[in-house]
Design a protein around this motif. Structure first.
Motif, mmCIF file in Angstrom:
data_model
loop_
_atom_site.group_PDB
_atom_site.id
_atom_site.type_symbol
_atom_site.label_atom_id
_atom_site.label_comp_id
_atom_site.label_asym_id
_atom_site.label_seq_id
_atom_site.Cartn_x
_atom_site.Cartn_y
_atom_site.Cartn_z
ATOM 1 N N UNK A 1 -55.059 -31.491 -14.237
ATOM 2 C CA UNK A 1 -54.192 -30.968 -15.338
ATOM 3 C C UNK A 1 -53.634 -32.314 -15.893
ATOM 4 N N UNK A 2 -54.056 -33.636 -15.695
ATOM 5 C CA UNK A 2 -53.649 -34.710 -16.250
ATOM 6 C C UNK A 2 -52.125 -34.894 -16.037
ATOM 7 N N UNK A 3 -51.272 -35.502 -17.082
ATOM 8 C CA UNK A 3 -49.999 -35.702 -16.645
ATOM 9 C C UNK A 3 -49.106 -34.465 -16.298
ATOM 10 N N UNK A 4 -49.533 -33.282 -16.755
ATOM 11 C CA UNK A 4 -48.777 -32.072 -16.418
ATOM 12 C C UNK A 4 -48.904 -31.702 -14.953
ATOM 13 N N UNK A 5 -49.910 -32.308 -14.241
ATOM 14 C CA UNK A 5 -50.295 -31.849 -12.778
ATOM 15 C C UNK A 5 -49.047 -32.193 -11.737
ATOM 16 N N UNK B 1 -61.872 -33.328 7.601
ATOM 17 C CA UNK B 1 -60.664 -33.391 8.632
ATOM 18 C C UNK B 1 -59.851 -32.006 8.272
ATOM 19 N N UNK B 2 -59.866 -31.735 7.181
ATOM 20 C CA UNK B 2 -58.965 -30.526 6.660
ATOM 21 C C UNK B 2 -59.515 -29.151 6.313
ATOM 22 N N UNK B 3 -60.883 -29.289 6.849
ATOM 23 C CA UNK B 3 -61.777 -28.017 6.833
ATOM 24 C C UNK B 3 -61.023 -26.970 7.518
ATOM 25 N N UNK B 4 -60.914 -25.807 6.754
ATOM 26 C CA UNK B 4 -60.369 -24.572 7.460
ATOM 27 C C UNK B 4 -58.785 -24.560 6.935
ATOM 28 N N UNK B 5 -58.147 -25.583 6.546
ATOM 29 C CA UNK B 5 -56.932 -25.711 6.116
ATOM 30 C C UNK B 5 -56.737 -25.924 4.613
ATOM 31 N N UNK B 6 -55.644 -25.130 4.173
ATOM 32 C CA UNK B 6 -55.282 -25.141 2.667
ATOM 33 C C UNK B 6 -55.124 -26.481 2.141
ATOM 34 N N UNK B 7 -55.859 -27.293 1.018
ATOM 35 C CA UNK B 7 -55.561 -28.510 0.817
ATOM 36 C C UNK B 7 -55.753 -28.399 -0.764
ATOM 37 N N UNK B 8 -54.701 -29.077 -1.461
ATOM 38 C CA UNK B 8 -54.638 -29.067 -2.872
ATOM 39 C C UNK B 8 -54.406 -30.483 -3.512
ATOM 40 N N UNK B 9 -55.327 -30.895 -4.033
ATOM 41 C CA UNK B 9 -55.508 -32.398 -4.659
ATOM 42 C C UNK B 9 -55.126 -32.416 -6.127
ATOM 43 N N UNK B 10 -54.212 -33.143 -6.376
ATOM 44 C CA UNK B 10 -54.080 -33.240 -7.783
ATOM 45 C C UNK B 10 -54.596 -34.754 -8.455
ATOM 46 N N UNK B 11 -55.636 -34.722 -9.124
ATOM 47 C CA UNK B 11 -56.385 -35.714 -9.207
ATOM 48 C C UNK B 11 -57.409 -35.777 -10.426
ATOM 49 N N UNK B 12 -57.546 -36.635 -11.074
ATOM 50 C CA UNK B 12 -58.688 -36.783 -12.361
ATOM 51 C C UNK B 12 -59.988 -37.310 -12.000
ATOM 52 N N UNK B 13 -60.096 -37.795 -10.694
ATOM 53 C CA UNK B 13 -61.127 -38.392 -10.090
ATOM 54 C C UNK B 13 -62.557 -37.429 -9.807
ATOM 55 N N UNK B 14 -63.598 -37.907 -10.334
ATOM 56 C CA UNK B 14 -64.874 -36.960 -9.997
ATOM 57 C C UNK B 14 -65.175 -37.046 -8.385
#
Length: 544
Positions: free
Chosen positions: A368-372, A514-527
């Motif tokens: 979301x860019x700067x709004x993330x 490492x996080x497989x099966x766990x809820x993970x949220x990454x705020x990033x603009x990286x492909x």
């Protein structure tokens, strides 16, 4: 260390305590010790009051050529000295414990409250004020509690001496009973200016502490832009204001100290002069005259103790006002009155304001860019959504979940999180048991090479804000610390913005495994994060 070795009973504070009520709460928490110190202070002070009388009796026995009486009164004087020594040692021990209680209990209350308020504290106070409360103010409160024994002892000693004076010579007794209180009252007008000047000095000290903290935290930037000289000048000017305020306090204390000696000294002069006239007239003997002189000199001590107690209470009230003002700050985010527990297992996150829906047990990237950052704050409940919107965690509204449980289950790691000084291992280890070891977390964050380069590895002592490592290295250590928690939900805000592409590629692959099966949220603009994601939210669309 202090809280681990000394038992601090909890302070029972009213909803909105005043400065005086806060001090009373500190006294009540250790009421038994306070009363014990008062009782022992009385026993400690009585020998000092009785000693002039015993010496007077001994001199009278010398005049009467009574050798047995002289020996008897000498033994009494020695016994009084032993009693005063023993109980003085005991009183010192209790007074030190009371000081620890007053300062330590206040420090614990302040630390617990500032922890609850959290990041919202910066909106209501300054770093300098917090430093002043945690260093200077807690000492003043400790001093207020500590002087209890001496104050009670001096009061009773004065009463004993006054009774003896009245019984021996009503005239001298009246002079003492009237003169000493008048001397104490004469000191009173000096206390108000002293309290005002101490409050002013306290504010100036907070300013210089705040400026010092700002300079230290921005030292690298200052050096980069050549602003060291300018900030040095500002710090010097601010510290000079503190010095001038300290001089004003010193002047007021000097007048107070002079009054403590001069006013009771006048009473001593009057009592001695009257006693000498009575001795010449034959109303009292030489031994009683010596006793009168010793007692009149002794009366200065209760006056000094009384003024010390008043000064300590004055400083304690000034300090308590600052503590109470700090305790009046309320957290921006309040705990619900009736918390709802979160369900077990992986948790789903929903933010109706942005439309982000994070599926449980999956790795979701939000671009979301700067709004993330605002969305991340809401998902982890470091901010509440707008009116009419809501954030759901596991189907439960976030504002209905206890903050302690929410912080444990949903961990929010910002790439600018601050490091404290301490052993690296202790800073990486989570507060609760975790299935992810420090080694695994360091490997997933590609930070194992950082640790290997340190002289003592994970046992290396890292300075405040992690200044021993670069920005990219500190970011990887931040990520390792977050991964080590093995949280049910991990929210990462730009976790790899300061690393190169090759390192970032390794990190994204390892974190996904490492996080497989766990809820993970990454705020990033990286492909590179998008490549390993199960789901991607962008400002325009959602891809799976």
């Amino acid at each position: 260390m202090l809280s681990a070795t000394y038992p601090f009973p909890p302070l029972r504070l009213p909803g909105r305590p005043t400065a005086s009520r806060f001090l009373l709460a500190v006294f009540r928490a250790r009421l038994g010790t306070v009363l014990g110190a008062a009782a022992i202070g009385v026993v400690w002070a009585l020998p000092g009051a009785l000693l002039p009388l015993v010496v007077g009796q001994g001199i009278g026995a010398i005049g009467a050529h009574d050798g047995a009486a002289v020996a008897r009164w000498a033994l009494v004087a020695a016994a009084l000295g032993v009693v005063q020594t023993l109980f003085g040692t005991w009183l010192h021990f209790l007074n030190y414990g009371l000081w620890l209680h007053g300062a330590g209990s206040t420090q614990r209350v302040v630390s617990a409250h500032t922890t609850r308020v959290g990041a919202g504290l910066r909106e209501h106070t300054t770093t300098g004020n917090l430093v002043a409360v945690s260093t200077t103010d807690v000492n003043h409160i400790g001093n207020t509690v500590e002087m209890t024994g001496r104050a009670f002892g001096s009061l009773l000693a004065f009463v004993v001496v006054a009774v003896w004076l009245v019984s021996t010579s009503p005239l001298l007794g009246v002079v003492a009973l009237v003169g000493v209180p008048v001397a104490v009252l004469g000191i009173g007008p000096l206390l108000a200016p002293l309290q005002k000047r101490k409050a002013k000095q306290r504010e100036k000290r907070s300013d210089v502490s705040a400026l010092g903290a700002d300079i230290v935290s921005g030292l690298r930037i200052l050096r980069g832009i050549g602003g060291e000289r300018r900030f040095f000048a500002r710090f010097r000017e601010t510290s000079q204001r503190v010095r001038r305020a300290g001089i004003e306090v010193g002047q007021a204390e000097a007048w107070l100290a002079a009054a403590e000696i001069a006013l009771p000294g006048l009473v001593t002069v009057v009592i001695t002069w009257l006693g000498a006239r009575l001795a010449v007239a034959g109303t009292i003997d030489v031994g009683q005259l010596v006793a009168f002189y010793g007692v009149s000199a002794f009366l200065i001590w209760p006056v000094n103790a009384a003024t010390e107690a008043v000064g300590s209470i004055t400083s304690g009230l000034v300090a308590s006002r600052k503590v109470v003002a700090l305790l009046a700050i309320r957290p921006t985010l309040a705990d619900p009155e009736q918390p709802v527990p979160l369900p077990e297992g992986p948790l789903e996150l929903v933010d109706t304001e942005s439309g982000v829906r994070v599926a449980p047990g999956r790795l979701t990237v939000v671009d979301f860019g700067a709004e993330g950052e605002a969305v991340a704050d809401r998902l982890a409940r470091f901010a509440d959504p707008a009116d009419g919107e809501e954030v759901l965690v596991g189907g439960v509204r976030a504002d209905r979940v206890a903050l302690a449980e929410l912080r444990q289950r949903v961990v929010y790691a910002h790439n600018q999180d601050i490091w404290f000084s301490g052993v690296l291992r202790e800073q990486l280890a989570p507060a609760r048991p975790s299935d992810v070891s420090i080694t695994e977390a360091l490997y997933a964050a590609d930070a194992d090479d950082i640790v290997e380069a340190l002289p003592h590895g994970v046992d290396e002592v890292i300075g405040e804000r992690g200044r021993e490592v670069s920005g990219g290295q500190r970011q990887r250590l931040n990520l390792a610390r977050a991964l080590a928690t093995d949280a049910d939900v991990l929210v990462l805000d730009e976790p790899t913005s300061a690393v190169d592409a090759h390192t970032e590629a390794r990190i994204t692959e390892r974190v996904a495994r490492l996080r497989r099966g766990k809820t993970t949220v990454v705020f990033s603009q990286s492909p590179l994060w998008t490549h390993v994601a199960d789901e991607v939210f962008t400002a325009k669309a959602v891809t799976v």
